[in-house]
Design a protein around this motif. Structure first.
Motif, PDB file in Angstrom:
ATOM      1  N   HIS A  26     -23.753 -45.981 -12.008  1.00 26.28           N
ATOM      2  CA  HIS A  26     -24.181 -47.315 -12.418  1.00 26.28           C
ATOM      3  C   HIS A  26     -25.701 -47.422 -12.482  1.00 26.28           C
ATOM      4  CE1 HIS A  26     -23.926 -51.943 -11.846  1.00 26.28           C
ATOM      5  NE2 HIS A  26     -23.956 -51.610 -13.121  1.00 26.28           N
ATOM      6  N   VAL A  27     -26.397 -46.937 -11.444  1.00 26.58           N
ATOM      7  CA  VAL A  27     -27.859 -47.057 -11.461  1.00 26.58           C
ATOM      8  C   VAL A  27     -28.478 -46.176 -12.545  1.00 26.58           C
ATOM      9  CG1 VAL A  27     -28.079 -47.805  -9.066  1.00 26.58           C
ATOM     10  CG2 VAL A  27     -28.144 -45.356  -9.590  1.00 26.58           C
ATOM     11  N   ILE A  28     -27.797 -45.086 -12.913  1.00 32.38           N
ATOM     12  CA  ILE A  28     -28.271 -44.289 -14.048  1.00 32.38           C
ATOM     13  C   ILE A  28     -28.241 -45.137 -15.316  1.00 32.38           C
ATOM     14  CG2 ILE A  28     -27.688 -42.354 -15.561  1.00 32.38           C
ATOM     15  CD1 ILE A  28     -26.804 -40.818 -13.042  1.00 32.38           C
ATOM     16  N   LYS A  29     -27.140 -45.872 -15.520  1.00 37.37           N
ATOM     17  CA  LYS A  29     -27.036 -46.743 -16.694  1.00 37.37           C
ATOM     18  C   LYS A  29     -28.070 -47.864 -16.662  1.00 37.37           C
ATOM     19  CE  LYS A  29     -22.058 -45.975 -17.311  1.00 37.37           C
ATOM     20  NZ  LYS A  29     -20.712 -46.605 -17.256  1.00 37.37           N
ATOM     21  N   LEU A  30     -28.361 -48.369 -15.457  1.00 32.18           N
ATOM     22  CA  LEU A  30     -29.332 -49.454 -15.317  1.00 32.18           C
ATOM     23  C   LEU A  30     -30.776 -48.966 -15.409  1.00 32.18           C
ATOM     24  CD1 LEU A  30     -27.687 -51.484 -12.387  1.00 32.18           C
ATOM     25  CD2 LEU A  30     -27.766 -52.133 -14.806  1.00 32.18           C
ATOM     26  N   GLY A  31     -30.969 -47.641 -15.359  1.00 37.01           N
ATOM     27  CA  GLY A  31     -32.313 -47.083 -15.455  1.00 37.01           C
ATOM     28  C   GLY A  31     -33.104 -47.135 -14.168  1.00 37.01           C
ATOM     29  N   VAL A  32     -32.400 -47.216 -13.022  1.00 39.10           N
ATOM     30  CA  VAL A  32     -33.097 -47.268 -11.731  1.00 39.10           C
ATOM     31  C   VAL A  32     -32.520 -46.232 -10.764  1.00 39.10           C
ATOM     32  CG1 VAL A  32     -33.880 -49.654 -11.902  1.00 39.10           C
ATOM     33  CG2 VAL A  32     -31.598 -49.175 -10.981  1.00 39.10           C
ATOM     34  N   SER A  33     -32.085 -45.096 -11.296  1.00 36.77           N
ATOM     35  CA  SER A  33     -31.570 -44.031 -10.435  1.00 36.77           C
ATOM     36  C   SER A  33     -32.721 -43.362  -9.688  1.00 36.77           C
ATOM     37  CB  SER A  33     -30.841 -42.986 -11.279  1.00 36.77           C
ATOM     38  OG  SER A  33     -31.774 -42.224 -12.029  1.00 36.77           O
ATOM     39  N   VAL A  34     -32.376 -42.492  -8.749  1.00 38.17           N
ATOM     40  CA  VAL A  34     -33.416 -41.787  -7.990  1.00 38.17           C
ATOM     41  C   VAL A  34     -34.311 -40.972  -8.917  1.00 38.17           C
ATOM     42  CG1 VAL A  34     -32.146 -41.734  -5.828  1.00 38.17           C
ATOM     43  CG2 VAL A  34     -31.765 -39.920  -7.505  1.00 38.17           C
ATOM     44  N   TRP A  35     -33.764 -40.492 -10.035  1.00 37.05           N
ATOM     45  CA  TRP A  35     -34.568 -39.702 -10.965  1.00 37.05           C
ATOM     46  C   TRP A  35     -35.474 -40.592 -11.812  1.00 37.05           C
ATOM     47  CZ3 TRP A  35     -29.261 -38.746 -10.236  1.00 37.05           C
ATOM     48  CH2 TRP A  35     -29.014 -37.669  -9.380  1.00 37.05           C
ATOM     49  N   ASP A  36     -35.010 -41.805 -12.114  1.00 33.37           N
ATOM     50  CA  ASP A  36     -35.881 -42.761 -12.803  1.00 33.37           C
ATOM     51  C   ASP A  36     -37.037 -43.195 -11.905  1.00 33.37           C
ATOM     52  OD1 ASP A  36     -34.373 -43.143 -15.317  1.00 33.37           O
ATOM     53  OD2 ASP A  36     -32.829 -43.966 -13.999  1.00 33.37           O
ATOM     54  N   LEU A  37     -36.778 -43.254 -10.597  1.00 31.25           N
ATOM     55  CA  LEU A  37     -37.793 -43.724  -9.652  1.00 31.25           C
ATOM     56  C   LEU A  37     -38.732 -42.611  -9.192  1.00 31.25           C
ATOM     57  CD1 LEU A  37     -35.616 -46.064  -7.391  1.00 31.25           C
ATOM     58  CD2 LEU A  37     -36.903 -46.645  -9.454  1.00 31.25           C
ATOM     59  N   GLU A  38     -38.367 -41.371  -9.472  1.00 30.50           N
ATOM     60  CA  GLU A  38     -39.156 -40.235  -8.990  1.00 30.50           C
ATOM     61  C   GLU A  38     -40.628 -40.306  -9.390  1.00 30.50           C
ATOM     62  OE1 GLU A  38     -38.388 -35.436  -8.480  1.00 30.50           O
ATOM     63  OE2 GLU A  38     -37.457 -36.520 -10.140  1.00 30.50           O
TER      64      GLU A  38
END
Length: 248
Positions: free
Chosen positions: A40-52
């Protein structure tokens, strides 16, 4: 509820996720909950990798679970998950698990924070995450948030020692939160593991465990079918996590 704010994922319980009774273990079920949240957070664009690039990452602080029954081998389940609000440095996420007939078989509420991956300390929500969190559903549409203090452990009735292995680490380079829960359960008496029915589990994460750390799981019996759990690092006495489980 906004469809983008709400994730539904379907899973079939596999052979490596069950115990001798052919039902999913609690760690296996929670892994599926967390996998749903990750997608879900990958779809929302706030996954751990987006935040890295911002040097921040999500860290689980507390999770309360209620289990009506555990799904069985080959059973298909649906997991619904969604962010359920925030306050100060804390954000919340709910999970609901349904069987193929649409019956709710387990649910969970959880508390998360952002960690500064350089300083290894709590971080504030950046503006783009705060904007997203404004879209959270009204509190009355969500599960009750984790709250209240767990009892303090006064004695140890059972204990078991572990060492953090390299394959136990997660993307934050510390002990995966799933092993906290699993190691706490491992230290329970044989009779309870083999014949008990777990109804609730409430875990608070207090500190990180690193590669090659020694970790001790301790258990104290409480009245009315309850067990108090603690993970501690014997080298310095640091309490890593505390939990309360309820059994029939």
């Amino acid at each position: 509820m906004n469809s983008n704010w709400h994730e539904e994922a379907y899973y079939t319980i596999r052979t490596y996720e069950i115990d001798s009774k052919k039902q999913a273990t609690l760690p296996a079920l929670v892994k599926l909950m967390h996998e749903s949240a990750m997608q879900h957070v990958i779809k929302l664009g706030v996954s751990v990798w987006d935040l890295e690039p911002h040097h921040i990452s999500w860290v689980l602080m507390r999770q309360q679970l209620s289990v009506h029954r555990l799904p069985r081998l080959g059973e298909q389940i649906k997991i619904e998950t969604y962010p359920s609000g925030y306050e100060r440095l804390f954000t919340y996420r709910d999970y609901k698990v349904y069987d193929a007939a649409g019956e709710l078989i387990a649910h969970s509420s959880s508390t998360w924070v952002l960690m500064d991956t350089v300083q290894r300390s709590l971080a504030r929500f950046p503006g783009f995450i705060l904007e997203m969190l404004q879209l959270a559903p009204a509190p009355e549409l969500c599960l009750p948030r984790p709250a209240g203090q767990l009892p303090k452990m006064e004695k140890t009735d059972h204990s078991l020692d572990f060492v953090v292995r390299w394959h136990d680490l997660d993307y934050n380079d510390h002990l995966n939160n799933m092993y906290y829960l699993q190691w706490m359960l491992e230290a329970l008496p044989d009779e309870l593991l083999n014949h008990g029915r777990l109804r609730a589990f409430d875990i608070q994460y207090r500190a990180e465990a690193q590669w090659k750390d020694q970790v001790r799981a301790e258990v104290q019996h409480l009245p009315n079918g309850r067990m108090l759990h603690r993970l501690v690092r014997p080298d310095d006495g640091k309490e890593l996590a505390l939990a309360l489980s309820e059994w029939e």
